[in-house]
Scaffold this motif. Sequence first.
Motif, mmCIF file in Angstrom:
data_model
loop_
_atom_site.group_PDB
_atom_site.id
_atom_site.type_symbol
_atom_site.label_atom_id
_atom_site.label_comp_id
_atom_site.label_asym_id
_atom_site.label_seq_id
_atom_site.Cartn_x
_atom_site.Cartn_y
_atom_site.Cartn_z
ATOM 1 N N ASP A 1 -27.480 24.870 36.526
ATOM 2 C CA ASP A 1 -26.708 23.928 35.729
ATOM 3 C C ASP A 1 -25.345 24.539 35.412
ATOM 4 O O ASP A 1 -25.226 25.751 35.209
ATOM 5 C CB ASP A 1 -27.461 23.618 34.429
ATOM 6 N N THR A 2 -24.317 23.666 35.375
ATOM 7 C CA THR A 2 -22.985 24.094 34.948
ATOM 8 C C THR A 2 -22.484 23.099 33.925
ATOM 9 O O THR A 2 -22.808 21.921 34.003
ATOM 10 C CB THR A 2 -21.977 24.131 36.119
ATOM 11 N N ARG B 1 -18.631 9.269 32.157
ATOM 12 C CA ARG B 1 -18.274 9.170 30.755
ATOM 13 C C ARG B 1 -17.646 7.808 30.503
ATOM 14 O O ARG B 1 -16.680 7.448 31.158
ATOM 15 C CB ARG B 1 -17.267 10.292 30.506
ATOM 16 N N GLN C 1 -15.826 19.914 31.402
ATOM 17 C CA GLN C 1 -15.306 18.579 31.107
ATOM 18 C C GLN C 1 -14.001 18.341 31.861
ATOM 19 O O GLN C 1 -13.358 19.299 32.301
ATOM 20 C CB GLN C 1 -14.960 18.471 29.619
ATOM 21 N N THR C 2 -13.603 17.077 31.926
ATOM 22 C CA THR C 2 -12.312 16.746 32.518
ATOM 23 C C THR C 2 -11.219 17.607 31.869
ATOM 24 O O THR C 2 -10.334 18.122 32.546
ATOM 25 C CB THR C 2 -11.998 15.253 32.271
ATOM 26 N N ASP D 1 -18.955 17.958 22.074
ATOM 27 C CA ASP D 1 -20.400 18.112 22.266
ATOM 28 C C ASP D 1 -20.995 18.929 21.123
ATOM 29 O O ASP D 1 -20.300 19.749 20.527
ATOM 30 C CB ASP D 1 -20.701 18.872 23.570
ATOM 31 N N ARG E 1 -23.705 14.487 22.082
ATOM 32 C CA ARG E 1 -22.290 14.271 21.807
ATOM 33 C C ARG E 1 -22.106 14.194 20.300
ATOM 34 O O ARG E 1 -22.958 13.662 19.592
ATOM 35 C CB ARG E 1 -21.813 12.933 22.408
HETATM 36 C C1 WT7 Z 1 -19.080 15.620 29.295
HETATM 37 C C2 WT7 Z 1 -17.844 15.767 30.105
HETATM 38 C C3 WT7 Z 1 -16.977 18.015 34.400
HETATM 39 C C4 WT7 Z 1 -18.167 17.486 34.961
HETATM 40 C C5 WT7 Z 1 -18.368 16.011 34.934
HETATM 41 C C6 WT7 Z 1 -18.295 15.351 33.580
HETATM 42 C C7 WT7 Z 1 -21.349 16.110 29.553
HETATM 43 C C8 WT7 Z 1 -21.161 17.830 31.415
HETATM 44 C C9 WT7 Z 1 -23.070 18.835 31.243
HETATM 45 C C10 WT7 Z 1 -24.245 19.640 31.300
HETATM 46 C C11 WT7 Z 1 -25.080 18.429 29.473
HETATM 47 C C12 WT7 Z 1 -23.010 17.843 30.248
HETATM 48 C C13 WT7 Z 1 -20.866 16.638 28.210
HETATM 49 C C14 WT7 Z 1 -19.377 16.817 28.437
HETATM 50 N N1 WT7 Z 1 -21.809 17.228 30.396
HETATM 51 N N2 WT7 Z 1 -21.910 18.796 31.939
HETATM 52 N N3 WT7 Z 1 -24.378 20.597 32.223
HETATM 53 N N4 WT7 Z 1 -25.230 19.400 30.389
HETATM 54 N N5 WT7 Z 1 -24.008 17.647 29.376
HETATM 55 O O1 WT7 Z 1 -16.991 15.413 33.078
HETATM 56 O O2 WT7 Z 1 -16.563 13.048 32.403
HETATM 57 O O3 WT7 Z 1 -15.229 14.944 31.411
HETATM 58 O O4 WT7 Z 1 -17.648 14.585 30.807
HETATM 59 O O5 WT7 Z 1 -20.217 15.488 30.155
HETATM 60 O O6 WT7 Z 1 -21.103 15.689 27.220
HETATM 61 O O7 WT7 Z 1 -18.618 16.805 27.257
HETATM 62 P P1 WT7 Z 1 -16.532 14.447 31.933
#
Ligand code: WT7
Length: 577
Positions: free
Chosen positions: A359-360, A471, A363-364, A445, A460
């Motif tokens: 798992d990684t 998202r 966020q954007t 988060d 969140r």
């Molecule tokens: C949000 C960011 C950058 C990757 C794609 C999403 C959730 C992301 C995980 C994880 C649980 C996660 C968070 C974060 N998220 N990775 N491994 N475990 N939740 O990018 O659209 O900017 O969303 O996705 O809530 O804040 P994004």
Amino acid sequence: MKHGEIINKKPVETGLIDYEKTSKEFSWEAVKKDLFTTPQNKVNIAYEAIDKHAQTWRRNKVALYWEGAEGVYEKYTFLELKRLSDQCANMLRSLGVKKGDRVFIFLPRLPELYISMIATAKLGAIAGPMFSAFGPDAVRDRLQNSEAKVLITTPELKERVETVLFELPKLEHIVVVNSKEDHEPEEGDVCYNTLMKKASDRFEMEWLELEDPLYILYTSGTTGRPKGITHVHNDMISHYITTKWALDLRDDDIYWCTADPGWVTGTVYGLWGPWLSGISSYVYDGRFDAGKWYEIIQTYNITVWYTAPTALRMLMKGGDELVKKYDLSCLRYMCSVGEPLNPEVIRWGLKVYNLPIHDTWWQTETGAIMIANYPCIPIKPGSMGKPFPGTKAAIIDGKGNELPAGQHGLLALKPGWPSMLRAVWGDEKRFKEYFNVNGWYATGDTAYKDEDGYFWFVGRADDVINTSGHRVGPFEVESALLEHKVVAESGVIGKPDAERGEIIKAFVVLREGFKPSQELEEELKKFVRHRLAAHAYPKEIEFCSNLPKTRSGKIMRRLLKARDLGLPTGDISTLED
Ligand code: WT7
């Protein structure tokens, strides 16, 4: 038939071998030295990712294996991508694109999408990739906010957004990518193929400062229109090292990132990350299909695979028997991002693929992986892993105090990593909001850290919905619903769902004279799906006679959610009546 060739070159061991030691000795300066092999005052990510390799033994190495939905496949070497992106950069320059201009790209995952992303960087212009499932409202919001000068799209996608084009006075050119050679562009449009033929394949790259903008990706918050998260060329320092250490990519890998460049994973780890290290990347421009996905891995000899929990859950649904029909022994490393990765999925992966899934988390806004599981540390199923070397992550309270292990709090990062967002396009106020809690970067988060320094995702801290790893802001869905003539008010929440993580649920109050019905429900779903995007429509709609609001008139989504799930409603002292 096998497409993926193993490059006959002994791989250099570049992976992360000792997490503790590397974290202690880590310096971004050392990463920079490793990446910028020739010291330069000026930079360009397109040089480091493409042109540099076109001058070395990698020139004839395949950079991009591409497969279309109808079984068509192509491949492009680093040298070919250099020439095509040079040509495309000349073409865009002939349309007047200059450094700093916004070029928005609304394409399926065609080779032209990747070529125009590189070309835009070569010009020093700013790319705005958009997911091809977007509807007219989503496209209009992005082009309006960024004041894009050029839109690159296909005839089909252009038709879908035709109704909003008149609302975009700053848009000067629409470049149409058409597979049919003899395509006649509509009046005012320009034809990609025709202009490419006229353009030279030698382009003098625009040399830039590390802080010059590279791309904008729009993402949702709790309120307001999507925010234009702006990233710069300096991000490449993070792209480069996270690709090596978190995705464990090496020279002889054939790598598949299943994300679309309309999402940050597809932009950062679908092209820049792997290409900065000269890795062969595979792209499939087709829909999810369990059997087809396994066939891809087998046919192309995919060695490293970066995908999302939703996809993994769907593969799990596809069953163990299906996996056995394919030879997936080429796979050696798997990663996931976007939503919590269920321990159950990790255990299933171990059983059927014989591999742990790493798992990684990021966020954007963070622009690169921030927390991850690495090859050299044990995985605790359900945990997101440990902070990337050089990154300080913490669990804090509302005042910015760090909380001890085991306590739930806000997940925060210490600002200063290379790929941190540099702006919310045209909105200084919303940019600053990220750093409101005592100088920390607040992720939105909630999480906790355990005694061993592993981070665990809780949820969140705001109303943002995560559906299948996408998202979605409740405000955008509410606004889209309000554009329908029957809707007086709406409140939108995320509702837990076993396969998608969350689904979107809307509570709708109808205008006087309209009655709830099955047909109306379907019509509203279709309406939002068409206006906004295929992934952003409410799967569930509940008609009601009023919505819980605060005295200042804000819809209390928290309350809607608690009621919907039969949970305690908590503090309702601000409720209107
Ligand atoms: C949000 C960011 C950058 C990757 C794609 C999403 C959730 C992301 C995980 C994880 C649980 C996660 C968070 C974060 N998220 N990775 N491994 N475990 N939740 O990018 O659209 O900017 O969303 O996705 O809530 O804040 P994004």
